[in-house]
Design an enzyme around this catalytic site. Structure first.
Site, short mmCIF file in Angstrom:
data_model
loop_
_atom_site.label_atom_id
_atom_site.label_comp_id
_atom_site.label_asym_id
_atom_site.label_seq_id
_atom_site.Cartn_x
_atom_site.Cartn_y
_atom_site.Cartn_z
N CYS A 120 -4.61 -20.21 -4.60
CA CYS A 120 -4.64 -19.54 -5.93
C CYS A 120 -4.44 -20.52 -7.08
O CYS A 120 -4.67 -20.15 -8.24
CB CYS A 120 -3.60 -18.43 -5.98
SG CYS A 120 -3.83 -17.22 -4.66
N HIS A 253 -2.64 -16.93 -13.39
CA HIS A 253 -3.18 -16.39 -12.14
C HIS A 253 -2.79 -14.92 -12.05
O HIS A 253 -1.65 -14.55 -12.32
CB HIS A 253 -2.60 -17.18 -10.96
CG HIS A 253 -2.92 -16.58 -9.64
ND1 HIS A 253 -4.19 -16.16 -9.30
CD2 HIS A 253 -2.12 -16.28 -8.56
CE1 HIS A 253 -4.16 -15.66 -8.07
NE2 HIS A 253 -2.92 -15.72 -7.62
N ASN A 283 -5.94 -9.51 -6.95
CA ASN A 283 -5.73 -10.96 -6.87
C ASN A 283 -6.98 -11.59 -6.26
O ASN A 283 -7.26 -11.39 -5.08
CB ASN A 283 -4.49 -11.22 -6.00
CG ASN A 283 -4.17 -12.69 -5.86
OD1 ASN A 283 -4.99 -13.55 -6.17
ND2 ASN A 283 -2.98 -12.98 -5.37
O1 UT7 Z 1 -1.75 -15.26 -5.04
C1 UT7 Z 1 -0.67 -16.00 -4.57
C2 UT7 Z 1 0.52 -15.53 -5.15
N1 UT7 Z 1 0.90 -14.25 -4.54
C3 UT7 Z 1 1.79 -13.55 -5.16
O2 UT7 Z 1 2.20 -13.93 -6.22
C4 UT7 Z 1 2.37 -12.32 -4.49
C5 UT7 Z 1 3.85 -12.31 -4.75
N2 UT7 Z 1 4.54 -11.15 -4.19
C6 UT7 Z 1 4.38 -9.92 -4.71
O3 UT7 Z 1 3.59 -9.71 -5.59
C7 UT7 Z 1 5.28 -8.83 -4.18
O4 UT7 Z 1 6.30 -9.38 -3.39
C8 UT7 Z 1 4.53 -7.75 -3.37
C9 UT7 Z 1 3.64 -6.94 -4.30
C10 UT7 Z 1 3.70 -8.39 -2.29
C11 UT7 Z 1 5.53 -6.79 -2.72
O5 UT7 Z 1 6.36 -6.21 -3.71
P1 UT7 Z 1 7.92 -6.13 -3.48
O6 UT7 Z 1 8.49 -5.43 -4.64
O7 UT7 Z 1 8.41 -7.53 -3.20
O8 UT7 Z 1 8.04 -5.19 -2.24
P2 UT7 Z 1 8.73 -5.50 -0.82
O9 UT7 Z 1 7.97 -6.50 -0.05
O10 UT7 Z 1 10.19 -5.74 -1.07
O11 UT7 Z 1 8.59 -4.09 -0.11
C12 UT7 Z 1 9.32 -2.94 -0.58
C13 UT7 Z 1 9.00 -1.76 0.31
C14 UT7 Z 1 9.15 -2.06 1.80
O12 UT7 Z 1 9.67 -0.89 2.42
P3 UT7 Z 1 11.24 -0.81 2.78
O13 UT7 Z 1 11.47 -1.96 3.70
O14 UT7 Z 1 11.96 -0.96 1.47
O15 UT7 Z 1 11.35 0.54 3.41
C15 UT7 Z 1 7.72 -2.24 2.27
O16 UT7 Z 1 7.55 -1.92 3.63
O17 UT7 Z 1 7.64 -1.37 0.12
C16 UT7 Z 1 6.99 -1.25 1.39
N3 UT7 Z 1 5.59 -1.57 1.21
C17 UT7 Z 1 4.65 -0.66 0.89
N4 UT7 Z 1 4.72 0.66 0.71
C18 UT7 Z 1 3.58 1.30 0.38
C19 UT7 Z 1 4.98 -2.80 1.28
N5 UT7 Z 1 3.67 -2.69 1.01
C20 UT7 Z 1 3.44 -1.37 0.77
C21 UT7 Z 1 2.29 -0.65 0.44
N6 UT7 Z 1 2.42 0.69 0.24
N7 UT7 Z 1 1.08 -1.23 0.27
#
Ligand code: UT7
Length: 326
Positions: A120, A253, A283
């Site tokens: 990225c 980005h 993305n």
């Molecule tokens: O391009 C390169 C750079 N990439 C990035 O910059 C990505 C950086 N990371 C992010 O943008 C975020 O970390 C994400 C969008 C990927 C995830 O957001 P988050 O707020 O960090 O969520 P999380 O991983 O802490 O997940 C929270 C909850 C989890 O459930 P529990 O464990 O709290 O019950 C996940 O299982 O959300 C759940 N979850 C979803 N629920 C519904 C994860 N993905 C999904 C989904 N739909 N698609």
């Protein structure tokens, strides 16, 4: 001898026609038994839709119309180009480079062409390399392109990643100039973080060895991204002798609206000064910055003479920034 700088003279972009809204994706994923929702995707990322290329459309087929649009905007033809760099992590082939394929599809030959693989951050890496080659006299009119078909490497059974990415391409024509242009660049990488964002498979002995689909530890990437983007922004401002107040537009980005908001807040920039396309593109990895730049230019927001801060971060871990006057 007068200094030789580089300047963007035209921008272009291309999105494949199939637009997949969150609701479309939620329905498709439900059929596979994968549960997600429009609310979750919008709240956590800001993404409302992404574009997916048809299965037989490679990255070069997105890169070419983006390049043609940039050439038209610059008032140039393919014959004027003496360097092509394509930033991509989803190349048409293992080799040769997607840039070679783009060169041929543009109907030209002879100039140097190569791909940059910095995920990225690829576009800021490619722009930095093109700027250095132009400053050194190794090129005068470069096409710098970011093109990706990330839909090919998504695991549609993994809801934590498959809702985040899309396909697309963006391009700029970068030309030698007596005046800058690119004011400062700042690139970094730290390979100890390879495992937090990767496609671990490879081709060996006629087979794919290992997993050929994207893996990401989202929270680790998020934390690193927020911290390094601020450092890269400050580094280019310092190198150029500028301050936060000199930035007309932040073009980051487009991975997550929350990362963009955090970066803008740290730079004391209102969100109105940030070009945001993540809601409609998702993305698109190396394509996201030139896509956002072209969107800003064509919508009339981003104007010639303004100071732009471009910032990328991604797998590697890689990150970097480019400060430029359009
Ligand atoms: O391009 C390169 C750079 N990439 C990035 O910059 C990505 C950086 N990371 C992010 O943008 C975020 O970390 C994400 C969008 C990927 C995830 O957001 P988050 O707020 O960090 O969520 P999380 O991983 O802490 O997940 C929270 C909850 C989890 O459930 P529990 O464990 O709290 O019950 C996940 O299982 O959300 C759940 N979850 C979803 N629920 C519904 C994860 N993905 C999904 C989904 N739909 N698609």
């Amino acid at each position: 001898m007068t200094a030789r700088y580089s300047r963007i003279t035209g921008t272009g972009s291309y999105l494949p026609p199939r637009r997949v809204s969150n609701d479309d994706l939620v329905t498709e994923l439900a059929e596979r038994g994968v549960e997600t929702s429009d609310d979750w995707i919008v709240e956590r990322t800001g993404i409302r839709a992404r574009h997916f290329a048809a299965p037989d459309v490679p990255a070069s087929d997105l890169a070419v119309p983006a390049a043609q649009a940039a050439l038209a905007a610059a008032g140039r033809t393919p014959d004027d180009i003496d360097l092509i760099i394509v930033a991509t992590s989803t190349p048409d082939m293992v080799f040769p480079s997607t840039a070679a394929i783009v060169q041929h599809k543009l109907g030209i030959a002879g100039c140097p062409v190569f791909d940059v693989q910095a995920v990225c951050s690829g576009f800021v890496y490619a722009l930095t390399v093109a700027d250095a080659m132009i400053a050194r006299g190794a090129a005068s009119r470069a096409l710098v392109i970011g093109a990706e078909v990330f839909s090919r490497i998504l695991d549609f059974s993994d809801r934590t990643t498959c809702v985040l990415f899309g396909d697309g391409a963006g391009a700029v024509v970068l030309e030698a100039s007596d005046t800058p242009g690119i004011l400062a660049t700042d690139l970094h990488a730290d390979g100890k973080h390879v495992g937090i964002l990767c496609v671990p498979g490879n081709v060996s002995g006629g087979q794919v060895l290992g997993d050929p689909l994207l893996k990401m530890d989202g929270q680790s990437v998020f934390k690193l991204a927020v911290s390094v983007l601020d450092k890269a922004a400050r580094a280019v401002l310092t190198k150029a002798g500028k301050s936060e107040a000199d930035i007309d537009w932040l073009i980051p980005h487009q991975a997550n609206i929350r990362i963009m908001q955090s970066t803008a807040r740290k730079l004391h920039l209102p969100l109105e000064k940030v070009v945001v396309t993540v809601h409609d593109h998702g993305n698109t990895s190396a394509a996201s910055i030139p896509l956002a730049l072209d969107h800003g230019v064509r919508s009339g927001q981003v104007k010639r003479g303004q100071t732009l801060l471009l910032e990328g971060v991604g797998g590697g871990f890689t990150w970097g920034a480019v400060l430029l006057v359009l």
